[in-house]
Design a protein around this motif. Structure first.
Motif, PDB file in Angstrom:
ATOM      1  N   SER A  18      36.204  49.419  58.199  1.00  0.00           N
ATOM      2  CA  SER A  18      34.747  49.462  58.263  1.00  0.00           C
ATOM      3  C   SER A  18      34.131  48.949  56.967  1.00  0.00           C
ATOM      4  N   LEU A  19      34.760  49.276  55.833  1.00  0.00           N
ATOM      5  CA  LEU A  19      34.266  48.796  54.549  1.00  0.00           C
ATOM      6  C   LEU A  19      34.480  47.288  54.413  1.00  0.00           C
ATOM      7  N   VAL A  20      35.638  46.816  54.867  1.00  0.00           N
ATOM      8  CA  VAL A  20      35.898  45.380  54.844  1.00  0.00           C
ATOM      9  C   VAL A  20      34.851  44.646  55.659  1.00  0.00           C
ATOM     10  N   CYS A  21      34.493  45.208  56.807  1.00  0.00           N
ATOM     11  CA  CYS A  21      33.476  44.583  57.660  1.00  0.00           C
ATOM     12  C   CYS A  21      32.118  44.550  56.958  1.00  0.00           C
ATOM     13  N   ARG A  22      31.797  45.616  56.248  1.00  0.00           N
ATOM     14  CA  ARG A  22      30.517  45.634  55.534  1.00  0.00           C
ATOM     15  C   ARG A  22      30.494  44.567  54.448  1.00  0.00           C
ATOM     16  N   ALA A  23      31.586  44.442  53.727  1.00  0.00           N
ATOM     17  CA  ALA A  23      31.657  43.395  52.710  1.00  0.00           C
ATOM     18  C   ALA A  23      31.579  42.022  53.360  1.00  0.00           C
ATOM     19  N   GLY A  26      28.231  39.918  54.044  1.00  0.00           N
ATOM     20  CA  GLY A  26      27.644  39.112  52.982  1.00  0.00           C
ATOM     21  C   GLY A  26      26.152  39.288  52.838  1.00  0.00           C
ATOM     22  N   LEU A  27      25.596  40.328  53.438  1.00  0.00           N
ATOM     23  CA  LEU A  27      24.150  40.500  53.459  1.00  0.00           C
ATOM     24  C   LEU A  27      23.739  41.796  52.761  1.00  0.00           C
ATOM     25  N   GLY A  28      22.828  41.687  51.807  1.00  0.00           N
ATOM     26  CA  GLY A  28      22.203  42.852  51.225  1.00  0.00           C
ATOM     27  C   GLY A  28      23.039  43.596  50.208  1.00  0.00           C
ATOM     28  N   SER A  29      22.439  44.665  49.678  1.00  0.00           N
ATOM     29  CA  SER A  29      23.065  45.441  48.616  1.00  0.00           C
ATOM     30  C   SER A  29      24.275  46.208  49.113  1.00  0.00           C
ATOM     31  N   GLU A  30      24.264  46.624  50.373  1.00  0.00           N
ATOM     32  CA  GLU A  30      25.404  47.364  50.903  1.00  0.00           C
ATOM     33  C   GLU A  30      26.652  46.498  50.920  1.00  0.00           C
ATOM     34  N   ALA A  31      26.504  45.238  51.320  1.00  0.00           N
ATOM     35  CA  ALA A  31      27.651  44.312  51.323  1.00  0.00           C
ATOM     36  C   ALA A  31      28.139  44.064  49.904  1.00  0.00           C
ATOM     37  N   ARG A  32      27.216  43.956  48.952  1.00  0.00           N
ATOM     38  CA  ARG A  32      27.610  43.732  47.559  1.00  0.00           C
ATOM     39  C   ARG A  32      28.376  44.929  47.019  1.00  0.00           C
ATOM     40  N   GLU A  75      31.528  33.754  47.174  1.00  0.00           N
ATOM     41  CA  GLU A  75      30.750  32.625  47.667  1.00  0.00           C
ATOM     42  C   GLU A  75      31.150  32.228  49.092  1.00  0.00           C
ATOM     43  N   GLN A  76      32.459  32.106  49.343  1.00  0.00           N
ATOM     44  CA  GLN A  76      32.898  31.710  50.681  1.00  0.00           C
ATOM     45  C   GLN A  76      33.085  32.903  51.621  1.00  0.00           C
ATOM     46  N   ASN A  77      33.123  34.104  51.059  1.00  0.00           N
ATOM     47  CA  ASN A  77      33.192  35.331  51.843  1.00  0.00           C
ATOM     48  C   ASN A  77      34.338  35.303  52.861  1.00  0.00           C
ATOM     49  N   VAL A  78      35.550  35.022  52.378  1.00  0.00           N
ATOM     50  CA  VAL A  78      36.685  34.915  53.285  1.00  0.00           C
ATOM     51  C   VAL A  78      37.050  36.245  53.932  1.00  0.00           C
ATOM     52  N   VAL A  79      36.595  37.373  53.353  1.00  0.00           N
ATOM     53  CA  VAL A  79      36.946  38.659  53.965  1.00  0.00           C
ATOM     54  C   VAL A  79      36.344  38.784  55.358  1.00  0.00           C
ATOM     55  N   ALA A  80      35.327  37.988  55.664  1.00  0.00           N
ATOM     56  CA  ALA A  80      34.745  38.022  57.006  1.00  0.00           C
ATOM     57  C   ALA A  80      35.748  37.573  58.059  1.00  0.00           C
ATOM     58  N   ALA A  81      36.782  36.822  57.643  1.00  0.00           N
ATOM     59  CA  ALA A  81      37.795  36.337  58.581  1.00  0.00           C
ATOM     60  C   ALA A  81      38.957  37.300  58.733  1.00  0.00           C
ATOM     61  N   ALA A  82      38.992  38.390  57.956  1.00  0.00           N
ATOM     62  CA  ALA A  82      40.096  39.341  58.035  1.00  0.00           C
ATOM     63  C   ALA A  82      40.104  40.033  59.392  1.00  0.00           C
ATOM     64  N   ASP A  83      41.285  40.159  59.965  1.00  0.00           N
ATOM     65  CA  ASP A  83      41.437  40.711  61.304  1.00  0.00           C
ATOM     66  C   ASP A  83      42.477  41.822  61.270  1.00  0.00           C
ATOM     67  N   PRO A  84      42.094  43.068  61.572  1.00  0.00           N
ATOM     68  CA  PRO A  84      43.048  44.180  61.497  1.00  0.00           C
ATOM     69  C   PRO A  84      44.227  44.042  62.452  1.00  0.00           C
ATOM     70  N   SER A  85      44.082  43.254  63.498  1.00  0.00           N
ATOM     71  CA  SER A  85      45.183  43.105  64.449  1.00  0.00           C
ATOM     72  C   SER A  85      46.312  42.245  63.903  1.00  0.00           C
ATOM     73  N   ARG A  86      46.058  41.566  62.778  1.00  0.00           N
ATOM     74  CA  ARG A  86      47.058  40.648  62.234  1.00  0.00           C
ATOM     75  C   ARG A  86      47.788  41.204  61.014  1.00  0.00           C
ATOM     76  N   ASN A  91      47.628  42.425  52.382  1.00  0.00           N
ATOM     77  CA  ASN A  91      48.450  41.244  52.588  1.00  0.00           C
ATOM     78  C   ASN A  91      47.606  40.027  52.940  1.00  0.00           C
ATOM     79  N   PHE A  92      46.482  40.257  53.621  1.00  0.00           N
ATOM     80  CA  PHE A  92      45.526  39.178  53.857  1.00  0.00           C
ATOM     81  C   PHE A  92      45.044  38.604  52.526  1.00  0.00           C
ATOM     82  N   LEU A  93      44.717  39.482  51.587  1.00  0.00           N
ATOM     83  CA  LEU A  93      44.258  39.017  50.279  1.00  0.00           C
ATOM     84  C   LEU A  93      45.344  38.267  49.535  1.00  0.00           C
ATOM     85  N   LEU A  94      46.568  38.769  49.611  1.00  0.00           N
ATOM     86  CA  LEU A  94      47.671  38.120  48.906  1.00  0.00           C
ATOM     87  C   LEU A  94      47.936  36.729  49.475  1.00  0.00           C
TER      88      LEU A  94
END
Length: 248
Positions: A18-23, A26-32, A75-86, A91-94
């Motif tokens: 849920s926190l990963v999804c909030r990050a 990419g919108l607003g202070s909560e995402a930051r 800037e590119q906000n790659v965490v938006a592509a993270a998928d818990p099913s994978r 390890n996604f970050l690594l």
């Protein structure tokens, strides 16, 4: 799609999906704020990977992480592509960091050897890789110690609040310090004298209670970012394996 849990409080290890999804919004202070917590939780492990697994100079490792955090995560906000099913988020970050470094090396090489307008293929377009590639030793150890530190923080606070400081002291002496520092554990007789307990058996019983408390809190911490009981069990095994490895 990631689901939100509705909670305004983010607890360690700030890896709940849920926190990963909030990050990832990419919108607003909560995402930051969510992104800041993710960076605090994971950058130490990524830095350990660069320095000890990849044998990169510390200053250069810091430069790489700064560029990675700024360019890819913010800037590119790659965490938006993270998928818990994978697989696991760490390890996604690594995997993303490894691709970023290859991409960066290819671009630098292309700039030295090819015309300026030559396009370099990005490895970030490769979306078929699993996040659960074999972890790197230093990275896994660093993450394991982040988890252990949080479990210890909660355990010590619990012992203090319940007026049972001897539980923490006995556990630290018999389990924690031998595991992390290689110290010889004191005898139950010695611990009974140290904490003014009636006998060595009382010290032994206290150690049993402390171990049960540790196990409960360990599962509690891991359960905050694992998806289900099966993943909690698998993560606990992996963390113990990491504890058993020699530190760099």
């Amino acid at each position: 799609m990631c689901a939100k849990d509705g909670s305004d409080e983010f607890e360690f290890p700030t890896t709940r999906w849920s926190l990963v999804c909030r990050a990832g919004t990419g919108l607003g202070s909560e995402a930051r704020r969510a992104m800041e917590q993710l960076l605090r939780a994971y950058l130490p492990a990524l830095r350990a990977h660069l320095i000890f697994d990849r044998r990169i100079d510390r200053d250069r490792a810091d430069d790489i992480l700064q560029a990675f955090a700024t360019d890819k995560l913010i800037e590119q906000n790659v965490v938006a592509a993270a998928d818990p099913s994978r697989g696991r988020f760490r390890n996604f970050l690594l995997v993303t960091l490894q691709r970023f470094m290859i991409d960066r090396a290819r671009q630098e090489k292309s700039q030295r050897r090819a015309p300026e307008n030559r396009k370099v293929e990005s490895l970030d377009d490769q979306t078929d890789a699993s996040y659960d590639e074999p972890p790197c030793d230093a990275f896994d150890r660093a993450w394991a110690h982040e988890v252990l530190n949080e479990v210890m923080r909660r355990m010590r606070a619990h012992c203090d609040q319940s007026d049972q400081p001897h539980l923490w002291g006995i556990f630290e002496s018999r389990v924690l310090l031998p595991m992390t520092e290689g110290l010889e554990p004191p005898s139950h007789e010695e611990l009974a004298k140290r904490y003014t307990l009636p006998s060595a058996s009382h010290a032994s019983n206290a150690l049993g209670s402390a171990k049960r408390l540790f196990t409960r809190l360990f599962r509690e911490v891991v359960g905050e970012y694992a998806q289900d009981d099966a993943e909690v069990d698998a993560e606990l095994r992996d963390l113990w394996d990491a504890f058993a490895k020699r530190r760099p």
